[in-house]
Design an enzyme around this catalytic site. Structure first.
Site, PDB file in Angstrom:
ATOM      1  N   ASP A 111      -0.203   2.259  -4.171  1.00 26.05           N
ATOM      2  CA  ASP A 111      -0.703   1.393  -3.108  1.00 26.05           C
ATOM      3  C   ASP A 111      -2.075   0.799  -3.402  1.00 26.05           C
ATOM      4  O   ASP A 111      -2.326  -0.381  -3.127  1.00 26.05           O
ATOM      5  CB  ASP A 111      -0.697   2.110  -1.755  1.00 26.05           C
ATOM      6  CG  ASP A 111      -1.342   3.489  -1.788  1.00 26.05           C
ATOM      7  OD1 ASP A 111      -1.884   3.898  -2.836  1.00 26.05           O
ATOM      8  OD2 ASP A 111      -1.282   4.175  -0.749  1.00 26.05           O
ATOM      9  N   GLN A 122       0.815   6.919  -3.151  1.00 26.64           N
ATOM     10  CA  GLN A 122       0.764   7.633  -4.426  1.00 26.64           C
ATOM     11  C   GLN A 122       1.054   9.122  -4.267  1.00 26.64           C
ATOM     12  O   GLN A 122       1.003   9.674  -3.165  1.00 26.64           O
ATOM     13  CB  GLN A 122      -0.606   7.446  -5.078  1.00 26.64           C
ATOM     14  CG  GLN A 122      -0.846   6.046  -5.626  1.00 26.64           C
ATOM     15  CD  GLN A 122      -2.134   5.965  -6.417  1.00 26.64           C
ATOM     16  OE1 GLN A 122      -3.157   5.574  -5.894  1.00 26.64           O
ATOM     17  NE2 GLN A 122      -2.074   6.338  -7.686  1.00 26.64           N
ATOM     18  N   HIS A 123       1.320   9.761  -5.385  1.00 26.78           N
ATOM     19  CA  HIS A 123       1.341  11.219  -5.560  1.00 26.78           C
ATOM     20  C   HIS A 123       2.540  11.949  -4.990  1.00 26.78           C
ATOM     21  O   HIS A 123       2.824  13.061  -5.401  1.00 26.78           O
ATOM     22  CB  HIS A 123       0.090  11.873  -4.959  1.00 26.78           C
ATOM     23  CG  HIS A 123      -1.211  11.349  -5.437  1.00 26.78           C
ATOM     24  ND1 HIS A 123      -1.545  11.269  -6.770  1.00 26.78           N
ATOM     25  CD2 HIS A 123      -2.283  10.869  -4.751  1.00 26.78           C
ATOM     26  CE1 HIS A 123      -2.762  10.776  -6.884  1.00 26.78           C
ATOM     27  NE2 HIS A 123      -3.227  10.521  -5.675  1.00 26.78           N
TER      28      HIS A 123
END
Length: 464
Positions: free
Chosen positions: A227, A71-72
């Protein structure tokens, strides 16, 4: 037999699983490594994916493919679709000051929690965009589109090269800091606040069974997932389950029917991969704490577990606060790890091994408490990730968490969740796959371990 593929493009590696869409049975799999570091050229993910696909016997015979990813991360593209700079990953903390500034500029943590369900920290994409605008204005000026790692890989698999074909899902969009799980809309005003302009191409946010198109070979593409949302789908998390994933990062999350909005910033109010929500707590330091302890002691992980289980609960007062990479929860990006209670009596390999395992688990247990504070019901913990394979972690976890711990057999649950989503897209129905081989671990809670850890964590020091 209809085959589907799930991809896990994580921080450290890429995994591909091919499964039977009807039963979930594993047919074949492959993997490849990613470069180390907190930034990465996206092309390295693509090359690793090609290697993993080859190792898995190719994907020419699959009906659908879906990508779960870290992520991110910030992937910036120019008008032609070329990558502007190396992607900044979730564990890159250079945007810590940007996060502090953005929280203040919107009016404080409550304003952010109300807007997007989460209070930004250095991990979030929105803070990385502020950092880019401030520190690399030329790269910021070239940027025409921003997407996440799994979005970029799905887009590459589609092969169109058209920025308008970028797509994502609710779970990953909810980690950007400029998309609201409550309204299901981008907050372009927050994008402008961070980046200075909001006229950027952003990925279309798809539902759980939506598809952004097909590969050149004709396989349907799933929307993908972050994830953790993919892992929840992979283990079949149900109400009352809290999933604790011990990988590069440590995550504690549950499936909820209502969105979270924690203005302390401890619980991120993410969305999940099924249309619900995924309140989540993340720590930067998880399995690598065990790696570090094993390195210090000059042993392998099996011996680390043996040593830890030979020491008493609480390690006779020795406490390891495991902030080896700084920390996200609590938000201490400049903190260091620390050892407390070192005496002649606790200066043994067994005590240090036990303190490392307990310290890592206590940090995760703080996250469990935070979920309870947001209304989560915790009937059991489902323990997954590389760290869950350690015997000491499985046996000590119930005494730290204060509830039974269920451990599925070792597996690639992010990739499995992506495969389950691919089956959903291919068949039009959420698959009812079963997960066999669960082990249950129970032990009496030892509150003194958490209490001693709570004292020690407040004594951590910043980097010099």
């Amino acid at each position: 037999m209809t085959l589907v593929a799930g991809i896990d493009s994580s921080t450290q590696s890429c995994k591909v699983v091919v499964r039977d869409a009807d039963t979930g049975a594993l047919v074949r799999q492959g993997r490849a490594s990613h470069p180390d570091g907190t930034s990465c050229p996206p092309e390295a993910w693509w090359q690793a994916l090609q290697t993993a696909i080859t190792a898995a016997g190719g994907l020419d015979d699959v009906a659908a493919i879906s990508v779960g990813g870290q992520q991110h991360g910030m992937v910036c593209l120019d008008a032609s679709g070329a990558v502007v700079r190396d992607a900044l990953l979730w564990n890159d903390t250079r945007s810590a000051q940007a996060a502090t500034d953005l929280v203040a500029e919107l009016g404080g943590p409550r304003a952010w929690a109300d807007a997007v369900g989460s209070v930004p920290v250095a991990s979030f994409t929105v803070t990385k965009l502020r950092w880019l605008a401030q520190h690399e204005p030329d790269n910021a000026a070239r940027t025409e589109a921003v997407c996440l790692p799994h979005d970029w890989l799905t887009w590459r698999l589609g092969g169109t090269g058209d920025l308008s074909a970028l797509a994502t899902d609710r779970s990953d969009a909810s980690g950007t800091g400029y998309w609201s799980p409550t309204t299901g809309e981008y907050r372009r005003d927050l994008l402008k606040l961070a980046f200075g302009r909001d006229a950027l191409v952003l990925p279309t946010v798809l539902g759980p069974d939506g598809s952004p198109g097909r590969t050149p070979g004709g396989a349907l593409l799933g929307p993908g997932a972050g994830d953790n949302a993919a892992a929840a789908l992979g283990v079949g998390a149900r109400p009352g389950d809290v999933v604790v994933s011990i990988g590069t990062s440590g995550t504690v999350f549950s499936v909820a029917t209502t969105p979270a909005a924690d203005d302390t910033g401890t619980v991120a109010g993410f969305a999940d991969a099924t249309g619900h929500y995924l309140p989540l707590v993340c720590t930067l330091n998880a399995a690598r704490v065990l790696d570090a302890a094993a390195t210090m002691l000059g042993v392998d992980h099996a011996e680390l577990s043996r040593l830890a289980l030979s020491a008493p609960a609480g390690s006779d007062g020795l406490v390891l606060v495991p902030y080896l990479e700084g920390e996200r929860t609590p938000n201490k990006p400049d903190a260091t790890g620390s050892l407390h209670g070192l005496t002649l009596g606790t200066s043994t390999a067994a005590h240090l091994a036990r303190a490392a395992v307990e310290g890592m688990l206590c940090a995760l247990a703080d996250g469990l408490d935070a979920l309870r504070g947001q209304g989560a019901t915790v009937s059991r913990v489902v323990l997954v990730g590389g760290g869950a394979r350690a015997e000491a972690v499985r046996r000590i976890a119930p005494s730290v968490f204060g509830c039974p711990v269920v451990v599925p057999p070792p597996g690639e649950y992010v990739a499995d969740g992506a495969a389950r989503q691919a089956a959903w897209v291919a068949t039009g129905t959420a698959p009812a796959w079963t997960l066999d081989g669960l082990e249950t671990f129970e032990a009496d809670a030892v509150p003194a371990v958490r209490a001693r850890y709570a004292e020690a964590r407040e004594l951590t020091l910043p980097r010099v």
